[in-house]
Write a protein that holds these residues in place. Structure first.
Motif, PDB file in Angstrom:
ATOM      1  N   UNK A 127       0.826  -1.208   0.000  1.00  0.00           N
ATOM      2  CA  UNK A 127       0.000   0.000   0.000  1.00  0.00           C
ATOM      3  C   UNK A 127       0.859   1.255   0.000  1.00  0.00           C
ATOM      4  N   UNK A 128       1.992   1.207   0.672  1.00  0.00           N
ATOM      5  CA  UNK A 128       2.906   2.346   0.676  1.00  0.00           C
ATOM      6  C   UNK A 128       3.483   2.613  -0.702  1.00  0.00           C
ATOM      7  N   UNK A 129       3.858   1.545  -1.401  1.00  0.00           N
ATOM      8  CA  UNK A 129       4.391   1.695  -2.759  1.00  0.00           C
ATOM      9  C   UNK A 129       3.313   2.267  -3.678  1.00  0.00           C
ATOM     10  N   UNK A 130       2.095   1.737  -3.577  1.00  0.00           N
ATOM     11  CA  UNK A 130       0.987   2.230  -4.408  1.00  0.00           C
ATOM     12  C   UNK A 130       0.676   3.693  -4.094  1.00  0.00           C
ATOM     13  N   UNK A 131       0.734   4.075  -2.817  1.00  0.00           N
ATOM     14  CA  UNK A 131       0.475   5.470  -2.433  1.00  0.00           C
ATOM     15  C   UNK A 131       1.549   6.403  -3.000  1.00  0.00           C
ATOM     16  N   UNK A 132       2.799   5.982  -2.959  1.00  0.00           N
ATOM     17  CA  UNK A 132       3.877   6.787  -3.543  1.00  0.00           C
ATOM     18  C   UNK A 132       3.691   6.949  -5.046  1.00  0.00           C
ATOM     19  N   UNK A 133       3.286   5.878  -5.698  1.00  0.00           N
ATOM     20  CA  UNK A 133       3.036   5.914  -7.138  1.00  0.00           C
ATOM     21  C   UNK A 133       1.912   6.898  -7.466  1.00  0.00           C
ATOM     22  N   UNK A 134       0.795   6.789  -6.727  1.00  0.00           N
ATOM     23  CA  UNK A 134      -0.339   7.700  -6.961  1.00  0.00           C
ATOM     24  C   UNK A 134       0.071   9.151  -6.734  1.00  0.00           C
ATOM     25  N   UNK A 135       0.790   9.392  -5.650  1.00  0.00           N
ATOM     26  CA  UNK A 135       1.214  10.763  -5.342  1.00  0.00           C
ATOM     27  C   UNK A 135       2.178  11.267  -6.408  1.00  0.00           C
ATOM     28  N   UNK A 136       3.052  10.419  -6.877  1.00  0.00           N
ATOM     29  CA  UNK A 136       3.978  10.807  -7.949  1.00  0.00           C
ATOM     30  C   UNK A 136       3.212  11.219  -9.193  1.00  0.00           C
ATOM     31  N   UNK A 137       2.187  10.446  -9.540  1.00  0.00           N
ATOM     32  CA  UNK A 137       1.359  10.798 -10.702  1.00  0.00           C
ATOM     33  C   UNK A 137       0.681  12.149 -10.509  1.00  0.00           C
ATOM     34  N   UNK A 138       0.140  12.386  -9.308  1.00  0.00           N
ATOM     35  CA  UNK A 138      -0.536  13.660  -9.035  1.00  0.00           C
ATOM     36  C   UNK A 138       0.433  14.836  -9.152  1.00  0.00           C
ATOM     37  N   UNK A 139       1.609  14.698  -8.578  1.00  0.00           N
ATOM     38  CA  UNK A 139       2.594  15.778  -8.634  1.00  0.00           C
ATOM     39  C   UNK A 139       3.067  16.035 -10.060  1.00  0.00           C
ATOM     40  N   UNK A 140       3.255  14.971 -10.822  1.00  0.00           N
ATOM     41  CA  UNK A 140       3.678  15.125 -12.218  1.00  0.00           C
ATOM     42  C   UNK A 140       2.616  15.846 -13.043  1.00  0.00           C
ATOM     43  N   UNK A 141       1.360  15.494 -12.827  1.00  0.00           N
ATOM     44  CA  UNK A 141       0.266  16.134 -13.569  1.00  0.00           C
ATOM     45  C   UNK A 141       0.171  17.614 -13.245  1.00  0.00           C
ATOM     46  N   UNK A 142       0.382  17.982 -11.986  1.00  0.00           N
ATOM     47  CA  UNK A 142       0.287  19.397 -11.624  1.00  0.00           C
ATOM     48  C   UNK A 142       1.516  20.184 -12.093  1.00  0.00           C
ATOM     49  N   UNK A 143       2.655  19.548 -12.132  1.00  0.00           N
ATOM     50  CA  UNK A 143       3.877  20.248 -12.543  1.00  0.00           C
ATOM     51  C   UNK A 143       4.029  20.330 -14.061  1.00  0.00           C
ATOM     52  N   UNK A 144       3.410  19.399 -14.786  1.00  0.00           N
ATOM     53  CA  UNK A 144       3.557  19.336 -16.244  1.00  0.00           C
ATOM     54  C   UNK A 144       2.183  19.201 -16.891  1.00  0.00           C
ATOM     55  N   UNK A 145       1.462  20.317 -17.021  1.00  0.00           N
ATOM     56  CA  UNK A 145       0.092  20.274 -17.541  1.00  0.00           C
ATOM     57  C   UNK A 145      -0.035  19.623 -18.918  1.00  0.00           C
ATOM     58  N   UNK A 146       1.003  19.695 -19.743  1.00  0.00           N
ATOM     59  CA  UNK A 146       0.895  19.105 -21.080  1.00  0.00           C
ATOM     60  C   UNK A 146       0.784  17.587 -21.015  1.00  0.00           C
ATOM     61  N   UNK A 147       1.215  16.995 -19.908  1.00  0.00           N
ATOM     62  CA  UNK A 147       1.123  15.554 -19.740  1.00  0.00           C
ATOM     63  C   UNK A 147      -0.014  15.136 -18.811  1.00  0.00           C
TER      64      UNK A 147
END
Length: 106
Positions: free
Chosen positions: A12-32
Motif C-alpha cells: 500500500x505504501x508503494x501504491x500510495x507513492x506511485x499515486x502521489x507521484x502521478x498527481x505531482x507530475x500532472x500538476x507540474x507538467x500540464x501538457x502531460x
C-alpha cells in the motif's frame, strides 16, 4: 522497485507513492496531465506501459523520467537518501550486459 520497496513500506505504501507521484507530475507538467489521468490509481505496470507506447518517443522518455524522478524524491523524503539509494541500487545501475556509451582511457 516494487519488490525492493514492499518489504520496507508495504504494498500500500508503494501504491500510495506511485499515486502521489502521478498527481505531482500532472500538476507540474500540464501538457502531460491527460497522460497521467489515463493511468489507474493502482500500481499497474501494464497500464503504464500501454500509456507510454502510445506516446512519441520524446514524450515517453520525458514522462518516464519525470515520474521516476518524482517517485525517487518522494521516497527520499520518507526514508532518507542513503536508504533510498541502497534499496534502489539495482534499479538505477545499468546491467552488466549493457555496453558503455563511451569508454575513457587513461
Amino acid at each position: 522497485m516494487d519488490a525492493a520497496l514492499t518489504a520496507i513500506i508495504g504494498q500500500q505504501g508503494v501504491a500510495a507513492l506511485y499515486r502521489r507521484s502521478l498527481q505531482l507530475c500532472a500538476s507540474a507538467h500540464p501538457r502531460l496531465a491527460g497522460t497521467y489521468d489515463s493511468l489507474q490509481a493502482s500500481l499497474d505496470v501494464t497500464a503504464l506501459n500501454s500509456v507510454l507506447v502510445e506516446q512519441s518517443e520524446a514524450d515517453a522518455l520525458f514522462f518516464g523520467q519525470v515520474l521516476l524522478t518524482t517517485f525517487y524524491e518522494l521516497l527520499t523524503t520518507l526514508i532518507g537518501p542513503l536508504l533510498t539509494a541502497r534499496l534502489l541500487r539495482g534499479v538505477w545501475e545499468p546491467s552488466l550486459s549493457d555496453t558503455p556509451s563511451q569508454e575513457n582511457s587513461p
